[in-house]
Scaffold this motif. Structure first.
Motif, PDB file in Angstrom:
ATOM      1  N   GLY A  71       0.795  -1.217   0.000  1.00  0.00           N
ATOM      2  CA  GLY A  71       0.000   0.000   0.000  1.00  0.00           C
ATOM      3  C   GLY A  71       0.832   1.274   0.000  1.00  0.00           C
ATOM      4  N   GLU A  72       2.113   1.157   0.213  1.00  0.00           N
ATOM      5  CA  GLU A  72       2.956   2.351   0.186  1.00  0.00           C
ATOM      6  C   GLU A  72       3.234   2.754  -1.256  1.00  0.00           C
ATOM      7  OE1 GLU A  72       5.500   2.542   4.261  1.00  0.00           O
ATOM      8  OE2 GLU A  72       6.345   1.275   2.672  1.00  0.00           O
ATOM      9  N   LYS A  73       3.092   4.015  -1.521  1.00  0.00           N
ATOM     10  CA  LYS A  73       3.420   4.555  -2.839  1.00  0.00           C
ATOM     11  C   LYS A  73       4.849   5.073  -2.825  1.00  0.00           C
ATOM     12  CE  LYS A  73      -1.350   6.133  -3.565  1.00  0.00           C
ATOM     13  NZ  LYS A  73      -2.194   7.341  -3.832  1.00  0.00           N
ATOM     14  N   PHE A  74       5.453   5.109  -4.003  1.00  0.00           N
ATOM     15  CA  PHE A  74       6.830   5.601  -4.044  1.00  0.00           C
ATOM     16  C   PHE A  74       7.161   6.175  -5.415  1.00  0.00           C
ATOM     17  CE2 PHE A  74       7.038   1.191  -5.413  1.00  0.00           C
ATOM     18  CZ  PHE A  74       7.909   1.230  -6.495  1.00  0.00           C
ATOM     19  N   ILE A  75       8.139   7.043  -5.424  1.00  0.00           N
ATOM     20  CA  ILE A  75       8.740   7.574  -6.652  1.00  0.00           C
ATOM     21  C   ILE A  75      10.245   7.435  -6.504  1.00  0.00           C
ATOM     22  CG2 ILE A  75       9.170   9.645  -8.040  1.00  0.00           C
ATOM     23  CD1 ILE A  75       6.402  10.627  -7.302  1.00  0.00           C
ATOM     24  N   THR A  76      10.891   6.950  -7.536  1.00  0.00           N
ATOM     25  CA  THR A  76      12.338   6.749  -7.499  1.00  0.00           C
ATOM     26  C   THR A  76      13.042   7.779  -8.389  1.00  0.00           C
ATOM     27  OG1 THR A  76      12.006   5.066  -9.205  1.00  0.00           O
ATOM     28  CG2 THR A  76      12.342   4.295  -6.954  1.00  0.00           C
ATOM     29  N   VAL A  77      14.228   8.178  -7.951  1.00  0.00           N
ATOM     30  CA  VAL A  77      15.092   9.065  -8.733  1.00  0.00           C
ATOM     31  C   VAL A  77      16.447   8.377  -8.842  1.00  0.00           C
ATOM     32  CG1 VAL A  77      16.069  11.366  -8.967  1.00  0.00           C
ATOM     33  CG2 VAL A  77      13.890  11.069  -7.770  1.00  0.00           C
ATOM     34  N   VAL A  78      16.807   7.989 -10.056  1.00  0.00           N
ATOM     35  CA  VAL A  78      18.068   7.295 -10.314  1.00  0.00           C
ATOM     36  C   VAL A  78      19.024   8.257 -10.999  1.00  0.00           C
ATOM     37  CG1 VAL A  78      19.161   5.369 -11.525  1.00  0.00           C
ATOM     38  CG2 VAL A  78      16.903   5.063 -10.480  1.00  0.00           C
ATOM     39  N   TYR A  79      20.261   8.268 -10.535  1.00  0.00           N
ATOM     40  CA  TYR A  79      21.257   9.234 -11.014  1.00  0.00           C
ATOM     41  C   TYR A  79      22.369   8.531 -11.794  1.00  0.00           C
ATOM     42  CZ  TYR A  79      19.282  12.306  -7.358  1.00  0.00           C
ATOM     43  OH  TYR A  79      18.465  13.068  -6.565  1.00  0.00           O
ATOM     44  N   GLY A  80      22.880   9.209 -12.835  1.00  0.00           N
ATOM     45  CA  GLY A  80      24.004   8.660 -13.588  1.00  0.00           C
ATOM     46  C   GLY A  80      24.699   9.715 -14.416  1.00  0.00           C
ATOM     47  N   GLU A  81      25.911   9.392 -14.865  1.00  0.00           N
ATOM     48  CA  GLU A  81      26.689  10.360 -15.637  1.00  0.00           C
ATOM     49  C   GLU A  81      26.645  10.077 -17.135  1.00  0.00           C
ATOM     50  OE1 GLU A  81      30.477   9.881 -13.855  1.00  0.00           O
ATOM     51  OE2 GLU A  81      31.001   8.064 -14.938  1.00  0.00           O
ATOM     52  N   ARG A  82      26.074   8.941 -17.505  1.00  0.00           N
ATOM     53  CA  ARG A  82      26.069   8.562 -18.923  1.00  0.00           C
ATOM     54  C   ARG A  82      24.866   7.661 -19.186  1.00  0.00           C
ATOM     55  NH1 ARG A  82      29.341   9.116 -23.173  1.00  0.00           N
ATOM     56  NH2 ARG A  82      29.566   7.423 -24.682  1.00  0.00           N
ATOM     57  N   LEU A  83      24.441   7.630 -20.438  1.00  0.00           N
ATOM     58  CA  LEU A  83      23.293   6.800 -20.814  1.00  0.00           C
ATOM     59  C   LEU A  83      23.766   5.462 -21.366  1.00  0.00           C
ATOM     60  CD1 LEU A  83      20.977   9.436 -22.531  1.00  0.00           C
ATOM     61  CD2 LEU A  83      21.081   8.752 -20.121  1.00  0.00           C
ATOM     62  N   GLU A  84      22.988   4.437 -21.086  1.00  0.00           N
ATOM     63  CA  GLU A  84      23.244   3.101 -21.617  1.00  0.00           C
ATOM     64  C   GLU A  84      22.953   3.114 -23.114  1.00  0.00           C
ATOM     65  OE1 GLU A  84      24.463  -0.536 -21.958  1.00  0.00           O
ATOM     66  OE2 GLU A  84      24.330   0.260 -19.908  1.00  0.00           O
ATOM     67  N   LEU A  85      23.927   2.707 -23.925  1.00  0.00           N
ATOM     68  CA  LEU A  85      23.796   2.838 -25.379  1.00  0.00           C
ATOM     69  C   LEU A  85      22.632   2.017 -25.927  1.00  0.00           C
ATOM     70  CD1 LEU A  85      27.562   2.659 -26.395  1.00  0.00           C
ATOM     71  CD2 LEU A  85      26.131   4.691 -26.207  1.00  0.00           C
ATOM     72  N   SER A  86      22.420   0.832 -25.398  1.00  0.00           N
ATOM     73  CA  SER A  86      21.432  -0.057 -25.993  1.00  0.00           C
ATOM     74  C   SER A  86      20.009   0.225 -25.521  1.00  0.00           C
ATOM     75  CB  SER A  86      21.788  -1.513 -25.673  1.00  0.00           C
ATOM     76  OG  SER A  86      21.850  -1.709 -24.268  1.00  0.00           O
ATOM     77  N   THR A  87      19.846   0.993 -24.438  1.00  0.00           N
ATOM     78  CA  THR A  87      18.506   1.221 -23.894  1.00  0.00           C
ATOM     79  C   THR A  87      18.141   2.696 -23.788  1.00  0.00           C
ATOM     80  OG1 THR A  87      19.339   1.208 -21.619  1.00  0.00           O
ATOM     81  CG2 THR A  87      18.636  -0.907 -22.551  1.00  0.00           C
ATOM     82  N   GLY A  88      19.126   3.572 -23.733  1.00  0.00           N
ATOM     83  CA  GLY A  88      18.852   4.996 -23.629  1.00  0.00           C
ATOM     84  C   GLY A  88      18.549   5.470 -22.228  1.00  0.00           C
ATOM     85  N   ASP A  89      18.620   4.575 -21.239  1.00  0.00           N
ATOM     86  CA  ASP A  89      18.411   5.005 -19.865  1.00  0.00           C
ATOM     87  C   ASP A  89      19.764   5.099 -19.144  1.00  0.00           C
ATOM     88  OD1 ASP A  89      18.979   2.332 -19.635  1.00  0.00           O
ATOM     89  OD2 ASP A  89      17.025   1.744 -18.864  1.00  0.00           O
ATOM     90  N   ILE A  90      19.741   5.260 -17.831  1.00  0.00           N
ATOM     91  CA  ILE A  90      20.976   5.495 -17.078  1.00  0.00           C
ATOM     92  C   ILE A  90      21.923   4.305 -17.182  1.00  0.00           C
ATOM     93  CG2 ILE A  90      21.925   5.839 -14.766  1.00  0.00           C
ATOM     94  CD1 ILE A  90      20.552   8.303 -15.664  1.00  0.00           C
ATOM     95  N   ASN A  91      23.186   4.596 -17.458  1.00  0.00           N
ATOM     96  CA  ASN A  91      24.224   3.572 -17.416  1.00  0.00           C
ATOM     97  C   ASN A  91      24.586   3.353 -15.951  1.00  0.00           C
ATOM     98  OD1 ASN A  91      26.916   2.406 -17.237  1.00  0.00           O
ATOM     99  ND2 ASN A  91      27.108   2.765 -19.428  1.00  0.00           N
ATOM    100  N   LEU A  92      24.156   2.249 -15.391  1.00  0.00           N
ATOM    101  CA  LEU A  92      24.336   1.989 -13.965  1.00  0.00           C
ATOM    102  C   LEU A  92      25.737   1.504 -13.588  1.00  0.00           C
ATOM    103  CD1 LEU A  92      20.886   0.325 -13.173  1.00  0.00           C
ATOM    104  CD2 LEU A  92      21.587   2.692 -12.791  1.00  0.00           C
ATOM    105  N   PRO A  93      26.383   0.634 -14.381  1.00  0.00           N
ATOM    106  CA  PRO A  93      27.710   0.161 -13.971  1.00  0.00           C
ATOM    107  C   PRO A  93      28.743   1.274 -13.799  1.00  0.00           C
ATOM    108  CG  PRO A  93      26.818  -1.258 -15.671  1.00  0.00           C
ATOM    109  CD  PRO A  93      25.892  -0.084 -15.568  1.00  0.00           C
ATOM    110  N   LEU A  94      28.680   2.318 -14.624  1.00  0.00           N
ATOM    111  CA  LEU A  94      29.704   3.365 -14.553  1.00  0.00           C
ATOM    112  C   LEU A  94      29.668   4.125 -13.236  1.00  0.00           C
ATOM    113  CD1 LEU A  94      29.753   4.941 -18.125  1.00  0.00           C
ATOM    114  CD2 LEU A  94      31.512   3.548 -17.044  1.00  0.00           C
ATOM    115  N   VAL A  95      28.532   4.138 -12.563  1.00  0.00           N
ATOM    116  CA  VAL A  95      28.420   4.891 -11.312  1.00  0.00           C
ATOM    117  C   VAL A  95      28.106   3.967 -10.137  1.00  0.00           C
ATOM    118  CG1 VAL A  95      27.770   7.031 -12.436  1.00  0.00           C
ATOM    119  CG2 VAL A  95      25.985   5.414 -11.802  1.00  0.00           C
TER     120      VAL A  95
END
Length: 1378
Positions: free
Chosen positions: A628-652
């Motif tokens: 029942g808890e609602k949430f919003i997430t904010v993910v941070y990164g310095e570069r985009l993942e080439l194949s998906t266009g979202d945050i590149n997670l391994p680099l950070v």
């Protein structure tokens, strides 16, 4: 004990025999002649003199009969000795001829020398010849200045290197009349040291400032008063300063009291004996650690949650049960505590100062009003078991409210302290190579007290934490979890419930309930450690392989002594607006801020309500919440993942915990949680990486709202991009806060070249991201302080910022870390990182562990703080003695033979980290061993004490021994390339550039070694991302790259190549040595060629792949190396010192003197102007130059252009101007003039800055393209984009608003025999070169990867390498000691 020399080979022994015989002959003749020829001069060729130079030796007179008799006897012996000497001389000549024939034959057999012409070895002599100071005293006649005030103004007043900060530039706090400053410097009674810088005073009524009036400060006066009063407490009276501005003034007032706040100002008298008065500044006197009334307090639940062994549970990899217990205990205290106390309005209060600290981190409020926008990392990281920093706040206004109509709630105030985990009690993740568990640990705790001074001078301390009557309360706050590496969980429901918790309106008494309700207000308990500092350090010694018995395990670490903040706090230094916000679909929004930095997103208008998608995107799953808890997430990164266009997670990924990402899969699935251990966050498992992520949570049936979401509080993220998920519409009112340590930024650079400007910005942006209390290597993965990074790029940091307080803290950090045997670690707190690369016995890698003494020397050169040398010298001396005793044996154990036999590739050590080449780890070990000896000698010379006097001799002796050992081995093969003796090791890095720069190459070999340096070549590069780029690029792209020689064949496939002369191949140290050596030795055009090159290993490459901060590597990485890393950033200092032409003199201290040495390209095709400002303790020195073609001319490669150079020397400053000349030493016709009346430079600077900002905003002039990956076609394309980065801006020194009255021009005599140095006094100057011959730039012989035969086949490499002042290191030289 000096290190024994290495055994030479036969060739070396043969050469040495010749030298010894020659020397013996000279000594015999010299001894006899000294007695025979009284009052005569012996003519003998000096080893550093010119070919026709002589050394004059005065001989003492003597009238002794005994000596005359001995002379008669010796005259008879002289004849026979002379005959023998002549015979010996003939033998020596014969041997030399044989040896020379062998060497010539060897050179003939070397294929690279077949085309070589005869080399002309220049005459060895001093090249730069100082002239008379300009202008002369007679020229500086004062114009009629009417009755205007003084010309020199004291600015940037600092107390013990700390400046008052009124408001951080990026503070989100609303200004409040009771809050007077963001940062109040606090010092103890022993550290009331006054300093200031000089500037031109404000021009009054249109009157200018005469050049004669700013030559120096002739007197000063300091006034001191208590804050909030007008009565002067201390007056230094007018103090005459015949030598100009003092480095420091020690306060001698007997009236200073602990707990009081003071204001001070400075009056200065200029050269015409007219005065100005500075603005008031402010500081407080804080208690020493043993003077505190307060004690550390914590939440009772948190104190109880620790078990024996929790602090060391992760010290043993297989101790899984203890790790599970430690994690379970941590979860009991994960929700972070908040503390509060109330105090009444008091009568007759003159001042009130809050003294406060907290571990891990804290934010303080009064009546809900933030006292500062610091907090994410306050206090900064130190060894908390040894020293913890505290802050001071002026809270006087809250105690002096005289309003008699206050409500009951308003009749007292509430002091609140919120806390974060910081480095103290973070989630106990096992980590990968980052071993945070070695840091001291304990429950969150705070320490506070308020110092009250009444109008009758009575003083008292109130509200001490731990005091029985203080009334402190503690509860659990809205942060369910806070981590520096994985972000925060923010409970918006609790935030709403606790709204106003730190105000009188929401005050309530403590609960007497025994229930464990988290948000009840309870009485805090004292923090109690079950160990001591000595036992804690003992355990670290044991873990560092010291042979000591293991002691019993303990719960929590000891807390060290409390000290005032040694450096400014970490503050929001900028607000950054988004460049773009766009939808990724499925309720996910990407926010692009256009530049990388450290901080967090702030939602000015809160967040929209979330919705639940069919499936949460990668990185946005939260599985640990209550139904029942609602949430919003904010993910941070310095570069985009080439194949998906979202945050590149391994680099950070924090601590290097990741699986490589969806495109690379470079690590096995589940790697992150496996390496992370029992406490790895379950919410991060699905993403495959330890993420930078904040989660905003709204419990079911809560009255809270997502509209109240603002920002994370006790963490910083490194990012350019932020993803918000999942909402139907994007958030509004979004901006970001960029945090760094709040020191002054005083260095500037710009030029007409976009690529070099872009490189400068890459470095600066990376520094801004990595100076958060410590100088970190990267602001997400590790966040810790490495010595190698500081050694490599401190010159750039010292250019960008006033690092006086920060680098003093760095020295103290390592002083705390130092082992009992004198060894330093490679990090400022020992974390068992890279110990394998050191020489053993607890020492870190030699280069990395030498950061403390090298930083201390650089600090003294820039800031002249003798106290720091006094406070730290014993520590540096212990390191020196450790190395002297252990180094040679340690190197042998590491596998290095004395004669380097078999040394063909990098050995044990880190060396020139992340070079394209192999690393010459032996050379870097030895060179920094030498540097330690030089540092000790330098500091001892400056200290001048009895203890230090012997250290001068010992340091110089050891430095000479090591230097000669390096030279002997690196010249033993006879080819003068100054490389390891084994031919297979010839391509290691550093090459000879490091030893040329640090004065290790023998003087007579400098020119030949420099010449042979140009034989170095690049090579093709099989980097995985570069090879994949070629595979995924259309044919027309590859064809173009073949045409520009950016790619070449490697094993039948196209491959990119790294370049020696049209790009960078060097690692973190050699990049500086290469650029500086080339520019300083007449090959500035080659250095520019490296800096302006394209392709892998260049700034163009980083910029074209959308970089905004410098990368960790020269090659592209999408799953390993950071894209925000200043480690390779020493180049920024080269831009200011060599491209523009301003740098501190190597032998100055306290930043008193700079060298203006503008150097120009061969061709003006890519360069037509450059400028830089270098801040120092004296003031800001500035230079600018521009090249103008004659009217009607269009050729930048062949015209005779005019060059105009302007230079500004601030009041009390000194400068040496090196008149530009061609690289072969040929002089030019030039003239110089000075401004008799100085214009309003501040106004010009402000206007030029505004115009530059407008140019950047329109994005028409910056770097204008980048490579983009098309996910639909899986191919790369070059796309033209408007960007601000790299935008050229003209200097304020040439701004059109300047109306300058110039003196009559003075012709500078042209000479080809030597260079001309003109000492400049404070003022504004213009040098004009009427005809400067432009010519095409030199190209390598095989595209980007070839060598430069034009130079290694040249008969002459110019005069600079033959300058005898560059032959040997001088003990006053803080620049070339390494």
């Amino acid at each position: 004990m000096a290190a024994p020399p290495h055994r030479p080979n036969r060739t070396l022994t043969f050469t040495t025999l010749i030298q010894l015989l020659s020397l013996l002959l000279v000594l015999i003749l010299f001894a006899i002649a000294s007695i025979l020829y009284q009052n005569a001069h012996l003519l003998s060729q000096h080893p550093l003199s010119s070919s026709n130079g002589i050394l004059s030796v005065p001989l003492p007179p003597s009238s002794s009969k005994r000596i005359k008799k001995e002379i008669s006897q010796l005259e008879k012996e002289l004849e026979s000795i002379t005959v023998e000497a002549m015979e010996m001389h003939q033998v020596v000549n014969t041997l030399e001829q044989i040896q020379q024939a062998k060497l010539e034959k060897a050179h003939e057999e070397m294929p690279q020398t077949k085309k070589e012409g005869k080399f002309h070895n220049r005459e060895f002599k001093q090249w730069w010849i100082p002239q008379e100071p300009y202008p002369s005293f007679s020229e500086l006649s004062s114009p009629n200045e009417k009755n205007r005030g003084g010309s020199i103004l004291a600015i940037n007043l600092s107390i013990n290197h700390l400046q008052l900060t009124k408001m951080a530039p990026g503070s989100p706090n609303t200004p409040h009349p009771s809050i007077h400053e963001e940062f109040l410097p606090i010092v103890t009674m022993d550290d009331v040291d006054f300093r200031w810088r000089s500037s031109l005073s404000t021009i009054q009524d249109g009157d200018g400032i005469s050049a004669s009036s700013i030559e120096q400060t002739t007197a000063y006066q300091i006034l001191l008063r208590k804050a909030h009063t007008i009565r002067t407490l201390w007056d230094s009276n007018k103090v005459l300063t015949p030598n100009g501005m003092p480095d420091v003034v020690k306060c001698t007032s007997q009236f200073l009291q602990v707990g009081e706040i003071y204001e001070w100002q400075v009056l200065l008298w200029d050269s015409n004996h007219k005065s100005t008065t500075s603005q008031w500044s402010k500081f407080g006197i804080g208690p020493k650690s043993d003077e505190f009334t307060s004690k550390w307090i914590t939440h009772p639940t948190d104190m109880k949650s620790w078990s024996k062994g929790d602090s060391s549970a992760y010290w043993h990899d297989k101790n899984l049960k203890a790790q599970e217990v430690a994690c379970s205990n941590w979860k009991k205290r994960a929700q972070l505590p908040i503390f509060r106390a109330k105090f009444p309005i008091l009568q007759n209060v003159q001042s009130a100062m809050l003294i406060v600290s907290g571990l891990g981190s804290f934010r303080a409020t009064v009546d809900g009003i933030p006292l500062s926008s610091s907090g994410p990392l306050d206090p900064p990281l130190t060894d908390y078991a040894q020293r913890v920093m505290y802050r001071g706040f002026d809270v006087t206004s809250f105690f002096t409210n005289t309003n008699t109509t206050l409500t009951t709630a308003e009749q007292h105030h509430v002091l609140g302290i919120a806390s974060g985990s910081g480095w103290w009690d973070h989630r106990p993740i096992k980590g990968s190579f980052i071993r945070l568990w070695y840091f001291p640990h304990g429950p969150n705790t705070v320490n506070a007290q308020v110092h009250i001074t009444y109008g009758n001078d009575k003083r008292e301390v109130i509200l001490p934490t731990g005091g029985s009557m203080a009334g402190w309360q503690v509860s659990k706050g809205a942060l369910r979890e806070s981590s520096l590496f994985s972000g925060e969980y923010i409970d918006l429901g609790v935030m709403d419930e606790l709204d106003g918790w730190d105000t009188g309106e929401k005050w309530s008494e403590m609960s007497t309930s025994t229930e464990s309700e988290k948000h009840q207000w309870k009485e805090p308990v004292l923090y109690e450690s079950d160990t001591t500092l000595e036992l804690w350090r003992h355990q670290l010694h044991v873990k560092a392989n010291d042979k000591r018995p293991q002691l019993p395990e303990h719960k929590v670490a000891p807390i060290g002594k409390l000290v005032p903040h040694e450096a400014p706090p970490v503050l929001p230094m900028a607000k950054i607006l988004p460049d773009e916000i766009y939808s990724l679909g499925n309720g996910r929004w990407m926010i692009d801020f256009g530049v990388g930095f450290s901080g967090m997103v702030r939602f000015g208008e809160g967040l929209p309500d979330p919705f639940v998608p069919g499936k949460y995107p990668r990185g946005h799953t939260v599985s640990t919440l209550v139904d029942g808890e609602k949430f919003i997430t904010v993910v941070y990164g310095e570069r985009l993942e080439l194949s998906t266009g979202d945050i590149n997670l391994p680099l950070v990924a924090g601590m290097g915990l990741h699986d490589g990402g969806p495109r690379h899969k470079s690590k096995p699935a589940g790697n992150a949680e496996a390496k992370g251990g029992a406490c790895y966050p379950k919410d991060h498992i699905e993403a495959g990486s330890l993420m930078q992520r904040d989660v905003y949570i709204l419990p079911k049936d809560s009255s809270g709202s997502f509209k109240n979401a603002r920002q994370s509080h006790f963490t910083t993220h490194a990012f350019r991009f932020a993803e918000v998920c999942c909402t139907a519409k994007p958030p509004e009112g979004v901006y970001a806060l960029s945090y760094r340590t709040g020191f002054q930024e005083w260095g500037e650079f710009s030029s007409s070249n976009v690529r070099i400007n872009g490189g400068y910005e890459l470095v600066r942006n990376a520094f801004n991201s990595n100076l958060l209390g410590v100088q970190s290597d990267c602001p997400h993965r590790e966040k810790i302080q490495y010595g190698g990074d500081i050694n490599a790029d401190a010159p750039s940091a010292l250019h960008f910022y006033d690092m006086s307080a920060f680098y003093r803290k760095v020295v103290f950090d390592w002083r705390d870390q130092q082992w009992e045997n004198g060894a330093f670690a490679g990090t400022s707190y020992w974390l068992a990182l890279n110990d394998y690369a050191g020489i053993g016995d607890g020492a870190g890698e030699t280069v990395w562990a030498t950061a403390p003494p090298l930083t201390a020397v650089r600090h003294f050169q820039h800031y002249g703080d003798l106290k720091l040398l006094e406070q730290s010298f014993a520590s540096h001396l212990k390191w020196f003695e450790f190395l002297r005793d252990k180094f040679d044996r340690g190197m042998m154990i590491k596998g290095y033979e004395k004669d380097l036999k078999g040394y063909v590739k990098e050995g044990s050590g880190l060396g020139d980290w992340l070079t394209f080449r192999g690393r010459d780890t032996w050379l870097t070990h030895e060179s920094f061993y030498m540097a330690v000896a030089r540092c000790v000698a330098y500091m001892a010379k400056r200290l001048g004490t009895d203890l230090a006097s012997s250290a001068v001799e010992e340091g110089m002796a050891l430095a000479t021994t090591v230097k000669e050992r390096i030279a002997t081995l690196y010249l033993m093969n006879g080819n003068d390339c100054f490389l390891p003796p084994e031919d297979q090791a010839k391509n290691l890095s550093p090459g000879p550039e490091m030893s040329l720069f640090s004065r290790v190459v023998p003087g007579e070999k400098r020119c030949t070694v420099l010449r042979n340096y140009f034989r170095r070549e690049g090579h093709s590069w099989p980097g995985s991302e570069e090879m994949r780029f070629i595979e995924e690029s259309p044919k027309e792209v590859i064809d173009e790259m073949v045409k520009t020689k950016e790619v070449s064949k490697r094993s039948g496939k196209w491959a990119m190549g790294w370049s020696q002369w049209h790009g960078f191949n060097e690692g973190i140290f050699a990049v500086r040595y290469s650029l500086k050596t080339l520019s300083d030795n007449g090959f500035h055009n080659v250095a520019l060629g490296k800096a302006t090159g394209f392709g892998v290993g260049t700034w163009e490459y980083i910029l074209s792949h959308n970089g905004t901060t410098h990368w960790e590597s020269w090659w592209r990485s999408e799953d390993l190396y950071s894209h925000n890393h200043p480690m390779l950033g020493a180049s920024a200092e080269w831009m200011a010192s060599s491209v523009a032409g301003v740098s501190l003199s190597p032998t100055t201290f306290g930043g008193k003197e700079v060298i203006f040495w503008p150097r120009f390209p061969n061709s003006a095709k890519d360069f037509t102007y450059a400028s830089a400002t270098q801040g120092t303790r004296r003031g800001d020195f500035s230079i600018a130059w521009k090249i103008n073609l004659p009217e009607g001319e269009t050729s930048y490669d062949s015209s005779k252009a005019s060059i105009h150079i302007r230079a500004y020397v601030p009041p009390n400053g000194k400068a040496i101007f090196r008149v530009p000349e061609y690289s072969n030493g040929e002089g030019v016709d030039a003239s110089i003039k000075y401004a008799t009346i100085l214009p309003n430079l501040d106004e010009a600077k402000s206007l030029a800055k505004d115009e530059c900002l407008e140019r950047r905003k329109c994005k028409k002039f910056g770097f204008n393209y980048n490579w983009e990956y098309n996910r639909e076609t899986s191919q790369w394309y070059k796309v033209h984009r408007k960007k601000a980065i790299g935008t050229p801006c003209q200097s304020f020194l040439f701004h059109k608003s300047l109306q300058i009255e110039w003196s009559v021009e003075m012709e500078i005599p042209k000479t080809d025999d030597h260079g001309i140095e003109i000492p400049l006094k404070p003022g504004l100057y213009e040098v004009t070169i009427s005809q400067w011959q432009l010519k095409p730039e030199v190209q390598s012989n095989n595209g980007r990867i070839g060598s430069l035969p034009q130079y290694y086949e040249a008969e002459d490499v110019g005069p600079y390498c033959a300058d005898i002042e560059t032959f040997d290191w001088s003990i006053e030289d803080a620049v070339h000691l390494i």
